[in-house]
Design an enzyme around this catalytic site. Structure first.
Site, PDB file in Angstrom:
ATOM      1  CB  CYS A  70      25.296  55.025 -60.527  1.00 56.30           C
ATOM      2  SG  CYS A  70      26.736  55.260 -61.595  1.00 56.30           S
TER       3      CYS A  70
ATOM      4  CG  HIS B  76      21.782  50.362 -57.571  1.00 52.01           C
ATOM      5  ND1 HIS B  76      21.886  50.040 -58.901  1.00 52.01           N
ATOM      6  CD2 HIS B  76      20.715  49.649 -57.109  1.00 52.01           C
ATOM      7  CE1 HIS B  76      20.944  49.165 -59.234  1.00 52.01           C
ATOM      8  NE2 HIS B  76      20.226  48.915 -58.165  1.00 52.01           N
TER       9      HIS B  76
ATOM     10  CG  HIS C 280      25.844  50.858 -61.952  1.00 54.06           C
ATOM     11  ND1 HIS C 280      25.013  51.937 -62.138  1.00 54.06           N
ATOM     12  CD2 HIS C 280      25.285  50.124 -60.943  1.00 54.06           C
ATOM     13  CE1 HIS C 280      23.991  51.862 -61.294  1.00 54.06           C
ATOM     14  NE2 HIS C 280      24.139  50.780 -60.553  1.00 54.06           N
TER      15      HIS C 280
END
Length: 355
Positions: free
Chosen positions: A271, A331, A319
């Site tokens: 990520c 993402h 994240h």
């Protein structure tokens, strides 16, 4: 990272056409990811496997939840790995610089010692007993210099040379000590890196075993959801700046690339690797971890997000994705998935950061 939770608050209505859309894009229905929806539908259709325990822990829904939890934990461990890897790289550069400085000081000390030795030898051959010769035979230049003035035999030029030599030797000792300390810290950080690597691998191994235990329909549903979509649901929008627009363009180009922990492109990403790589294409350096990116710019309200802003998720900032307009982020979700578009409100938002 995948979550089945909806955010606590929908964004407020606003008037600016450049801001993130109101609840129509961020609403409760849009906030459920494709993966969560597919998993939930399959769980309803799939009966508990034979031998499932009475508490339901062996049902497909429970297994899905455990897989998602393991992926979340694996991503947290991945970000810890990334932080340790970043520190190892930083220390490696510091060690190299300290060693180079020590080598330069060593060469300088050797030249000065040779010059002093040649001077002392020449004077000795002339019949003079000079302090320089005693210095070269001494293991403690500081002690010798403390007595040199009492000997009243050393000239100002020799004294300046000896003083410079003493300073060079001291610098050499400091550089060696500094390099030794950095090397020791580098070894410790490499051990930490290994522990985080092992933690990620354990989590991913457990998730793979659970996935293999899912019914075929359930696995197929997860695989379809993991592929996501290669196209945004809304037209492209301009970023908050030329560099933000360039970063968004890079993130869009990465859609479809596989997730791989510890990777920052150009062919696979985790990520924070995706967001740091995308901004690197725009000439902007971001920290390597989602926790670091949380502090990599100015925070703005969620409902005022513009393309190029970083959306950091979770109470631990575990994240991160890039807002690309139309209520969506690009993402890298989790292992087994590909870089994709998802609703920006898919998980609780910790902050929106504008680099």
């Amino acid at each position: 990272m995948v979550s089945h939770r909806s955010p606590r608050h929908a964004p407020r209505r606003h008037g600016s056409p450049r801001r993130a859309p109101r609840a129509g894009a961020f609403g409760l229905g849009a906030r459920v990811t494709a993966l969560s929806a597919a998993a939930g539908a399959a769980a309803v259709l799939t009966a508990a496997p034979a031998g499932a325990d009475p508490d339901g822990e062996g049902t497909a829904a429970a297994l899905n939840a455990r897989v998602d939890r393991l992926y979340t934990e694996a991503e947290q461990a991945t970000e810890e790995y990334n932080a340790a890897a970043e520190r190892v790289e930083e220390l490696r550069g510091q060690v190299e610089r300290a060693q180079n400085a020590a080598a330069r000081d060593q060469a300088r000390a050797n030249r000065m010692r040779d010059d002093l030795g040649a001077l002392a030898a020449a004077q000795y051959r002339g019949g003079a007993v000079v302090p320089s010769l005693a210095l070269l035979l001494s293991d403690d230049p500081d002690e010798y210099l403390a007595r040199a003035s009492a000997l009243d035999r050393i000239g100002s030029r020799q004294a300046a040379r000896l003083q410079a030599y003493r300073h060079t030797v001291r610098s050499l000792e400091q550089q060696r000590a500094r390099a030794g300390g950095k090397l020791a810290e580098l070894r410790r950080q490499r051990e930490t890196l290994g522990r985080h690597r092992a933690a990620v691998q354990r989590k991913l191994g457990a998730a793979r075993r659970l996935l293999n235990s899912l019914p075929p329909q359930e696995r197929a549903a997860r695989e379809r959801a993991a592929r996501g979509t290669g196209r945004p649901a809304v037209p492209e929008a301009a970023g908050s700046s030329p560099r933000a627009s360039a970063a968004v363009a890079a993130a869009r180009r990465a859609v479809g690339a596989p997730y791989a922990w510890g990777q920052a492109g150009p062919h696979a990403f985790d990520c924070s690797g995706l967001t740091s790589w995308a901004y690197a294409q725009a000439g902007v350096s971001l920290p390597r971890t989602s926790q670091g990116q949380l502090h990599a710019g100015r925070r703005v309200p969620f409902e005022e997000a513009l393309p190029g802003d970083l959306v950091v998720y979770g109470p631990d900032a575990g994240h991160v994705g890039m807002y690309v307009g139309g209520g969506q982020v690009v993402h890298a979700p989790h292992p087994g998935a590909r870089v994709r578009y998802d609703p920006a409100g898919m998980m609780p938002v910790a902050a929106v950061v504008r680099p």
